[in-house]
Enzyme design. Structure first.
Site, short mmCIF file in Angstrom:
data_model
loop_
_atom_site.label_atom_id
_atom_site.label_comp_id
_atom_site.label_asym_id
_atom_site.label_seq_id
_atom_site.Cartn_x
_atom_site.Cartn_y
_atom_site.Cartn_z
N SER A 216 6.37 -9.09 2.15
CA SER A 216 6.93 -9.67 3.38
C SER A 216 7.87 -10.83 3.11
O SER A 216 8.87 -11.00 3.81
CB SER A 216 5.80 -10.11 4.32
OG SER A 216 4.97 -11.06 3.69
N CYS B 206 1.57 -2.76 6.60
CA CYS B 206 1.28 -3.72 5.54
C CYS B 206 2.25 -4.91 5.60
O CYS B 206 2.17 -5.70 6.54
CB CYS B 206 1.26 -3.03 4.18
SG CYS B 206 0.28 -3.97 3.01
N ARG C 237 -2.85 -4.96 -1.72
CA ARG C 237 -2.65 -6.41 -1.46
C ARG C 237 -2.49 -6.60 0.07
O ARG C 237 -1.55 -7.18 0.56
CB ARG C 237 -1.42 -6.94 -2.19
CG ARG C 237 -1.66 -7.13 -3.68
CD ARG C 237 -0.49 -7.80 -4.37
NE ARG C 237 0.74 -7.06 -4.17
CZ ARG C 237 1.81 -7.52 -3.52
NH1 ARG C 237 1.83 -8.73 -3.06
NH2 ARG C 237 2.86 -6.76 -3.37
N HIS D 97 -1.34 1.47 4.08
CA HIS D 97 -0.14 2.30 3.94
C HIS D 97 -0.43 3.71 4.45
O HIS D 97 -0.89 4.56 3.67
CB HIS D 97 0.27 2.37 2.47
CG HIS D 97 0.97 1.16 1.97
ND1 HIS D 97 2.33 1.12 1.76
CD2 HIS D 97 0.50 -0.06 1.66
CE1 HIS D 97 2.68 -0.08 1.32
NE2 HIS D 97 1.58 -0.83 1.25
N GLU E 203 1.46 6.11 4.98
CA GLU E 203 2.35 7.15 4.41
C GLU E 203 1.84 7.67 3.07
O GLU E 203 2.37 8.63 2.54
CB GLU E 203 3.78 6.60 4.27
CG GLU E 203 4.04 5.69 3.08
CD GLU E 203 3.49 4.28 3.22
OE1 GLU E 203 2.74 3.99 4.18
OE2 GLU E 203 3.82 3.45 2.34
#
Ligand code: GLN
Length: 193
Positions: free
Chosen positions: A31, A61, A119, A159, A161
Site C-alpha cells: 500500500s 489486501c 502480510r 487475495h 484471485e
C-alpha cells in the site's frame, strides 16, 4: 478472474483509462508503494474523484488498506482513498513468514472460501453502514472482519484471485452492477473494469 466471468478487464495506468472504466479493482501489493505511485503518476486526485462520484470498487489486501478511511500502522505520508468506512491495521498477522491460508466462512457462500493471506491487514473498526461478510481470529484472539461491503464497495484482507475460485469476484460484480441478477447476464458482458 473477471474475463472468465465474461467481463472486460484492463489495466488502469492513467487518467483517460480511469475515465473509461465502470468499476475499479485496487489490487494487493504494497500500500505504501501504491500510494506513492498514485501520487507521482498524478492518479491520486482523479482516483479520489471517481471514488467520491461513486465508482464501484473492490480493494484486496493492499487495495483494502488504500480504500479504507483510516490506516493504523501505516506510513504517516501514505494516502487513503476513503471509499469505505473502516479502519484497517497493516501487517496485522506479522511479517511475510506469518502469511497463511485458511478456509473462510463467508456470508452467502457455501462451501467456505479458501483464502490466501499475505502480510495481510485486518479490519479494526467498521462503520455502521459496513456489512461484515467474513471474520477471523486476529493477532490477539479477537474476531475481526476480513471481508466487508459498503454499498458498491467491497474489500478483502486476503487475495481472492489466488484461489482459483471466482465466487468473490462474482459477488463484487453483483454488488457493483446488478444486485438481483445471477452471474452471466447480458448486462455483465458490456461492463468494463
Ligand atoms: N502488507 C502490505 C501493505 O501494507 C499488503 C500485502 C498484500 O497486499 N499482500 O500494503
Amino acid at each position: 478472474m473477471f474475463e472468465a466471468l465474461g467481463v472486460g478487464a484492463s489495466a488502469v495506468a492513467d487518467a483517460p483509462a480511469l475515465a473509461s472504466v465502470d468499476a475499479i479493482v485496487i489490487p494487493g501489493g504494497e500500500s505504501t508503494a501504491i500510494s506513492r505511485l498514485l501520487e507521482t503518476s498524478g492518479m491520486l486526485g482523479p482516483l479520489r474523484r471517481r471514488i467520491e462520484e461513486g465508482i464501484p470498487a473492490f480493494g484486496t489486501c493492499a487495495g483494502m488498506i488504500l480504500l479504507a478511511g483510516e490506516v493504523l500502522d501505516g506510513r504517516p505520508d501514505q494516502h487513503q482513498l476513503g471509499g469505505i468506512d473502516i479502519s484497517v491495521r497493516r501487517n496485522a498477522f506479522g511479517r511475510q513468514v506469518d502469511s497463511f491460508e485458511t478456509d473462510l466462512d463467508v456470508k452467502g457462500l457455501d462451501p467456505p472460501f479458501h483464502a490466501v493471506f499475505i502480510r495481510a491487514p485486518i479490519v479494526e473498526r467498521a462503520g455502521v453502514g459496513v456489512e461484515t461478510l467474513a471474520s477471523i481470529e486476529g493477532y490477539d484472539g479477537t474476531r475481526r472482519a476480513v471481508l466487508c461491503r459498503q454499498g458498491c464497495r467491497m474489500v478483502s484482507a486476503f487475495h481472492p484471485e489466488l484461489s482459483g475460485d471466482p465466487r468473490l469476484h462474482e459477488m463484487f460484480l453483483t454488488i457493483a452492477f446488478d444486485r438481483d441478477a445471477t452471474v452471466g447476464t447480458a448486462s455483465r458482458s458490456r461492463t468494463n473494469l
